[in-house]
Design an enzyme around this catalytic site. Structure first.
Site, PDB file in Angstrom:
ATOM      1  N   SER A 161       0.847  -1.194   0.000  1.00 58.63           N
ATOM      2  CA  SER A 161       0.000   0.000   0.000  1.00 58.63           C
ATOM      3  C   SER A 161       0.875   1.235   0.000  1.00 58.63           C
ATOM      4  CB  SER A 161      -0.885   0.005   1.256  1.00 58.63           C
ATOM      5  OG  SER A 161      -1.439   1.272   1.503  1.00 58.63           O
ATOM      6  N   TYR A 187      -0.855  -0.122  10.682  1.00 58.85           N
ATOM      7  CA  TYR A 187      -1.163  -0.510   9.301  1.00 58.85           C
ATOM      8  C   TYR A 187       0.006  -0.208   8.375  1.00 58.85           C
ATOM      9  CZ  TYR A 187      -3.466  -0.598   4.733  1.00 58.85           C
ATOM     10  OH  TYR A 187      -3.787  -0.865   3.422  1.00 58.85           O
TER      11      TYR A 187
END
Length: 321
Positions: A161, A187
């Site tokens: 990501s 994350y």
């Protein structure tokens, strides 16, 4: 990396997964897509099977893939089957690995969770985002190493990501045992770890005929965002006051979001390419990490020293089970 030159392809950022594999024959190729029953995982599965591959959707709830399995049943193209896999439970990972027989041509590490609000632990006592997004995939790839090697020319694709730009791996406290837990830092760290997994595999398994690359799929409205509050979604501009989701101009469709994954898993253009990071169907520029860059891959996410250190850390965790 195999070269200092950045690799480019003829595909635009808005190409779809189907366009990536147009004219590509994946007949007799066996592939696994974790989290392949929804979102960009579903479109990844659909494109690979549509090109002739035998695709196994590895998901916590195989029933969720029933429609996709039926879609390719007797289609004359590839095939889709579903198998149970919970990446946050190493007993489930072990069972999946034990049930796999024969060669594996591509492992797509697609499944993930994002921004869990409170620190949660797996049965092994591991922070949930790191466990799901990285450690579970590490254990899965290691467990399937011999199957990947048996394919003769195999690929591991790690869906990372753009969040990797925001945080490296904190080797002093990767599980948030002492530092305050922050859902976005956790994350971002887990997605950096995923990118480093591809680097680690590239450094260790190239002689076995196994290539590994990581990618950012872009921004897409999927159930990956299910843990975000309405307040957070409104702050991102993707939820209106009535509670309706909004697709912003820079958002991709799931079919477009799956394109870079499919490029790395199946395109002949990536033959022999390993240890790199891609976005928008091109190899990404390596940039300093931090709050400023919006594109590219952070230096800390492709650092071979960090990849080796993380590999050793993960091996140590698995050895202590």
């Amino acid at each position: 990396m195999t070269s200092t030159a950045r690799l480019s392809t003829p595909f635009t950022a808005r190409a779809t997964a189907a366009e990536i594999v147009e004219g590509v024959d994946l007949t007799e190729r066996r592939m696994i897509v974790t989290g392949g029953a929804s979102g960009i995982g579903l479109e990844t599965t659909r494109a690979l099977a549509g090109a002739g591959a035998e695709v196994t959707v590895a998901t916590r709830d195989p029933a969720r893939a029933a429609d996709l399995v039926e879609e390719f049943s007797g289609s004359g193209r590839g095939s889709v089957r579903a198998a149970a896999l919970d990446l946050a439970d190493l007993a489930s990972v072990d069972a999946f690995v034990a049930g796999w027989e024969g060669p594996l041509h591509a492992l797509v590490a697609n499944a993930g969770i994002m921004a869990i609000s409170d620190r949660q632990l797996t049965p092994e006592g591991w922070e949930l985002q790191l466990a799901t997004n990285y450690l579970g995939h590490f254990a899965l790839a290691r467990g399937l190493h011999d199957n990947l090697r048996a394919a003769g020319s195999a690929r591991v694709v790690v869906v990372s990501s753009g969040a990797q730009l925001r945080a490296g791996v904190d080797f002093d406290d990767p599980q948030f045992d002492r530092r305050p837990y922050d859902p976005w830092t956790a994350y971002s760290q887990s997605k950096t770890a995923g990118a480093l997994l591809a680097v680690g595999i590239a450094r260790r398994w190239a002689s076995d005929g196994i290539a590994a690359n990581a990618l950012s799929p872009g921004v897409i409205n999927t159930n990956l965002q299910r843990h975000l509050s309405d307040e957070a979604l409104r702050s991102f501009g993707v939820l209106d006051e009535a509670g309706n989701r909004i697709d912003l101009p820079h958002y991709k469709t799931p079919e477009q979001g799956a394109a870079t994954t499919v490029l790395l898993a199946a395109s002949p253009l990536l033959e022999g390419v390993t240890g790199r990071y891609f976005e928008d169907n091109q190899e990404a520029e390596v940039v300093p990490g931090g709050p400023e860059p919006m594109t590219g891959v952070a230096e800390h996410a492709v650092d071979p020293t960090a990849a080796d250190r993380l590999w050793a850390y993960a091996e140590g965790l698995l050895a202590r089970r």
